[in-house]
Every structure is written in structure tokens, then in C-alpha cells.
Scaffold this motif. Structure first.
Motif, short mmCIF file in Angstrom:
data_model
loop_
_atom_site.label_atom_id
_atom_site.label_comp_id
_atom_site.label_asym_id
_atom_site.label_seq_id
_atom_site.Cartn_x
_atom_site.Cartn_y
_atom_site.Cartn_z
N PRO A 10 22.23 25.94 10.83
CA PRO A 10 21.42 25.15 10.38
C PRO A 10 19.73 25.91 10.30
CG PRO A 10 22.95 24.17 9.82
CD PRO A 10 23.19 24.86 10.91
N GLY A 11 19.29 26.66 10.60
CA GLY A 11 17.11 26.59 10.49
C GLY A 11 17.27 27.84 11.03
N VAL A 12 18.36 27.96 11.94
CA VAL A 12 18.30 29.13 13.22
C VAL A 12 17.87 30.59 11.89
CG1 VAL A 12 19.46 30.52 15.06
CG2 VAL A 12 19.55 28.26 15.53
N ARG A 13 16.87 31.20 12.91
CA ARG A 13 16.57 32.83 12.68
C ARG A 13 16.70 33.73 14.20
NH1 ARG A 13 12.50 29.24 10.11
NH2 ARG A 13 10.71 29.66 11.95
N THR A 14 16.28 35.07 13.84
CA THR A 14 16.61 35.45 14.75
C THR A 14 14.87 36.27 15.02
OG1 THR A 14 18.01 37.65 16.27
CG2 THR A 14 17.54 37.19 13.51
N ALA A 15 15.28 37.54 15.71
CA ALA A 15 13.31 38.34 15.39
C ALA A 15 13.98 39.29 14.39
CB ALA A 15 13.52 39.09 16.69
N TRP A 16 12.60 39.92 14.47
CA TRP A 16 13.04 40.99 13.08
C TRP A 16 13.24 42.20 14.03
CZ3 TRP A 16 11.23 40.16 8.16
CH2 TRP A 16 10.47 39.01 8.07
N HIS A 17 13.77 42.94 12.94
CA HIS A 17 14.13 44.43 14.05
C HIS A 17 14.91 45.60 12.75
CE1 HIS A 17 18.24 41.99 13.61
NE2 HIS A 17 18.73 42.67 13.37
N SER A 18 15.15 46.26 12.97
CA SER A 18 15.68 47.33 12.49
C SER A 18 17.20 47.97 13.79
CB SER A 18 14.77 47.77 11.84
OG SER A 18 14.02 48.81 13.54
N HIS A 19 18.13 48.89 12.95
CA HIS A 19 18.61 50.05 13.28
C HIS A 19 18.69 51.03 12.57
CE1 HIS A 19 21.28 46.05 15.02
NE2 HIS A 19 20.54 45.49 14.20
N ALA A 20 18.71 51.98 13.82
CA ALA A 20 19.05 53.28 13.09
C ALA A 20 19.22 53.69 11.63
CB ALA A 20 18.37 54.75 14.53
N LEU A 21 20.42 53.50 11.72
CA LEU A 21 20.98 53.92 10.82
C LEU A 21 21.39 52.89 9.73
CD1 LEU A 21 23.86 56.08 12.36
CD2 LEU A 21 20.91 57.22 10.77
N GLY A 22 20.36 52.13 9.74
CA GLY A 22 20.66 50.54 8.78
C GLY A 22 21.97 49.93 9.45
N GLN A 23 21.98 49.08 8.47
CA GLN A 23 22.83 47.98 9.25
C GLN A 23 22.65 46.66 7.97
OE1 GLN A 23 21.81 44.13 11.37
NE2 GLN A 23 23.71 44.01 12.74
N PRO A 24 23.92 47.21 6.76
CA PRO A 24 24.54 46.09 6.08
C PRO A 24 24.86 45.24 6.61
CG PRO A 24 25.55 48.42 5.83
CD PRO A 24 24.90 48.44 7.32
N LEU A 25 24.39 43.93 5.78
CA LEU A 25 25.25 43.04 6.32
C LEU A 25 26.10 41.92 4.36
CD1 LEU A 25 21.33 41.25 7.64
CD2 LEU A 25 24.22 42.36 8.79
N TYR A 26 26.89 41.58 4.86
CA TYR A 26 27.45 40.69 3.96
C TYR A 26 27.92 39.07 4.05
CZ TYR A 26 29.03 45.11 2.98
OH TYR A 26 28.43 46.99 2.77
N ILE A 27 27.58 38.35 3.52
CA ILE A 27 27.56 36.64 3.64
C ILE A 27 28.20 36.29 2.86
CG2 ILE A 27 25.89 34.79 3.39
CD1 ILE A 27 24.33 37.13 4.46
N VAL A 28 29.25 36.08 4.17
CA VAL A 28 30.85 35.72 3.86
C VAL A 28 30.52 34.03 3.87
CG1 VAL A 28 31.64 37.21 4.75
CG2 VAL A 28 31.13 35.85 6.24
N GLU A 29 30.02 33.09 4.70
CA GLU A 29 29.01 32.19 3.91
C GLU A 29 28.16 31.52 3.78
OE1 GLU A 29 31.26 27.36 6.14
OE2 GLU A 29 32.30 29.72 5.85
N GLY A 30 27.85 30.32 2.93
CA GLY A 30 26.44 29.63 3.18
C GLY A 30 25.14 30.10 2.57
#
Length: 76
Positions: A10-30
Motif C-alpha cells: 500500500p502506498g508504494v509507487r515507482t518512477a515515471w517511465h516509458s517503454h519503447a514499444l509500450g507496456q500493457p499492464l493488467y491489474i490482477v489484484e487491488g
């Protein structure tokens, strides 16, 4: 294609970033906020990408993290 199952406390986050070809994310919990978990919920997502290269920037600041303009994504 690479795949990682990534967990955030809870409350943890990373840095802004991007991937050259994109990065699909699928939230599986929370609940996901900007590059991290909601303040009171764990979050797990499945991340997919085709190249290892990522462009990393500064960490997500509190004002961006709490800004409703960025929205949320949730899974029960």
C-alpha cells in the motif's frame, strides 16, 4: 515478449517511465494509482513488454499520486 507479475505494498509507487514499444499492464489484484498501489491497498499487476529498454525519470511526486486526473484502475 516478457511478462512479470509485480506486487506493490500500500502506498508504494515507482518512477515515471516509458517503454519503447509500450507496456500493457493488467491489474490482477487491488487498486492501482499512478505507477503504484493505492494508499490503503496492495496491488499486483501483470506487466508485458517486448524490449528490456525503459526510459526512467523522476519518482512520482505526492501531488501527482493524489491527483484524481490520473485516475485509478481496480480489481477486486
Amino acid at each position: 515478449m516478457r511478462a512479470n507479475l509485480v506486487g506493490f505494498t500500500p502506498g508504494v509507487r515507482t518512477a515515471w517511465h516509458s517503454h519503447a514499444l509500450g507496456q500493457p499492464l493488467y491489474i490482477v489484484e487491488g487498486i492501482a494509482l499512478v505507477h503504484g498501489a493505492a494508499p490503503n491497498r496492495f496491488m499486483i499487476h501483470l506487466a508485458l513488454w517486448e524490449t528490456a529498454h525503459a526510459t526512467w525519470l523522476e519518482h512520482v511526486a505526492d501531488d501527482n499520486y493524489h491527483n484524481p486526473r490520473f485516475g485509478t484502475r481496480a480489481r477486486p
